[in-house]
Design an enzyme around this catalytic site. Sequence first.
Site, PDB file in Angstrom:
ATOM      1  CD  GLU A  96      -1.704  -2.376   1.632  1.00 55.67           C
ATOM      2  OE1 GLU A  96      -0.518  -2.607   1.940  1.00 55.67           O
ATOM      3  OE2 GLU A  96      -2.597  -3.248   1.692  1.00 55.67           O
ATOM      4  CG  HIS A 129     -10.703  -7.114   6.930  1.00 54.56           C
ATOM      5  ND1 HIS A 129      -9.809  -7.702   7.792  1.00 54.56           N
ATOM      6  CD2 HIS A 129     -10.243  -7.390   5.681  1.00 54.56           C
ATOM      7  CE1 HIS A 129      -8.861  -8.328   7.090  1.00 54.56           C
ATOM      8  NE2 HIS A 129      -9.105  -8.146   5.822  1.00 54.56           N
TER       9      HIS A 129
END
Lengths: 325, 329
Positions: free
Chosen positions: B62, B132
């Site tokens: 990322e 998440h």
Amino acid sequence: MADLSILLAFYENMYKARRFDERLWDAYVDGKPLGMTHLGMGEEACGTATMMAFRPTDAVCPHHRSHPHLLMRGCDMNTMLSETLLKSTGTCKGKAGEAHFVDVSKNLYVLGGTLGPCYTVPVGFAYHFKREGKGNIAVAYSGDGSTCEGPFYEGVNMAAAFKLPVLFIIQNNFFAISEDFRKMTGLQRLSTRASGFGIPGVTVENGNDVEAVYDAAVKAVEYVRAGNGPMILEVMTWRQRGHAVNEPGTKYKDPKEQEFWMKRDPINLLSTKLKEQYGVGDEQLKAIEDKCEQEIDEAWAFAEAAPYSQPEVAMKDIYWSANKA
Amino acid sequence: METKKMTYMQALRMAMDEEMARDDKVILLGQDVGILGGAYGVTGDLYHKYGPDRVIDSPLAENAIVGFGIGAAMYGWKPIMEIMKMDFSMVALDPIVNHLAKYRYMSGGQVGHMQAVVRTAIGGGTRSGPHHSQSIYHLFAGFPGLKVVCASTPEDAKGLLKAAIRDKDPVFFCEESAAYRIKGEVPLDPDFIVPIGKSRTAHEGDALTVCGFGTAVLKATKAAGMLADEGIDINLIDLRSLRPLDLDPVVDSVKKTGKLLIVDEFTETYGITGEIAFQVTQACFKDLKMPVQRLTLPDTIIPAGPVMEDWVMLSPDKIAAKVKELINA
């Protein structure tokens, strides 16, 4: 072997950068107001020689210890010193300071204080160059310390995976502030990391020999420009003083190593070579030095006379859309 | 305006498809965005339509994805970077807040614009657990230089994402993963845009003012329907954008209702609810009949187990009950 005119240009740049840094040190000792500054006495060969190997259209991203790099790239000394002194006449209007120096007109981007983006943002530049197809490359400079950070692995890996034209130059001066890279890694040389990415890695053992650095840089640029993907070029050098002006660097260095590297001072090495192998006289070097001194005097006069940016400037350039979000 | 019924996810894809067709400089990168069509399926067939040079499957990195996007944007590309879940954006925090947000400013305006979008899925209710499920959009809204938006409906998903892609400033675009499959009418006009920084009235009424973002608004919309059946009409405002934050319609409404409930699917303390409460209180202190109220997740971590998660997350029932409590207070 490089021709004499190139070696004289190197001499001029290294001398200029050395004096630029010494004057900053003196200013600090005198208590003058400076921004954050990172001096590179003893490391002038790396930035000086490598910058000669690039095109103006390549994107170059020096790290925070980069006065020789900026000067060799042709950045204006007045605006450069102004930024170090945080004046409105600085390239970034005094907003960035030299650790975040940007000169878009020179395709030169220092990628800032957090170091990690030094390895990742140039990968995006290289995407552009690959799509553009004109053979331009991105050059990502770093020190040794930040190779211990995650983004080093993310950035080099991505460049390797996409076969993008990035030359990673590690200016290895042995120290991340006080930490010796040999203690912070299991390695004696950092270019050996390259094999883990499946790319070439080369070390210039005497990175204070400006000619040796130049030869290695020319070869590395040739490789990357040809579309072979990224590579790592490590330049071994030595930080003669401390990390910044507030720290002399005496607590953590081995005095023998300090002595060894002081004997390999890049400017002395080159002046000896110029005199002994090229018959350059003292007067010729003195003329170059005088010219540098004059340029630095003028830059100091310019920067010290310049005003600071006013508060309204602090609220500008946040958004392109000038939306006061 | 001609519309078609489609899912929130299809609306997002349509936005990217139209903008990629309109402008060759728009590129898409992230893990799994290419051959797979997105970890959640958002990017679909775009890889096959625009090819690997523009729809770029990136390593699981990322930090480098965002760094790459910043570099590309500085040379005139318009990258859309996908970070699968907002929780993962934490490993790319440095390039987002220190470079994407600041580089134009730090360059003294030399870097003309940083036209880039970071897309990410947010929100709980999917039994996905502590890594998440978070809606931590307020963190990014705290950085001048960034814009932060959150779409709650398919129509907004298309219109706001298109606005974000065309915006010359960096935009952090939050997609509600629990909303990916909801359906709604979406305008087909390729120039349909929802401007960034304009709130939307989701339900008209004067019993009480309610505002929020994303799934909190979706749940409040259901609550508003339930309450309307009982003869209670709230004024529900979807704020759509955290920065810039358009509170004018909320202030106007509170001046009439005297009561504001902020609904938000972040935990109670240190989120954006405090900021909204402050600004509204500043603007209409004398009109308020009670302190600004909020209904949020409790100060805990979002658990995966269904009974716990349902208890933690908001629901239309919870919102309706809270509204009644406040009306009667």
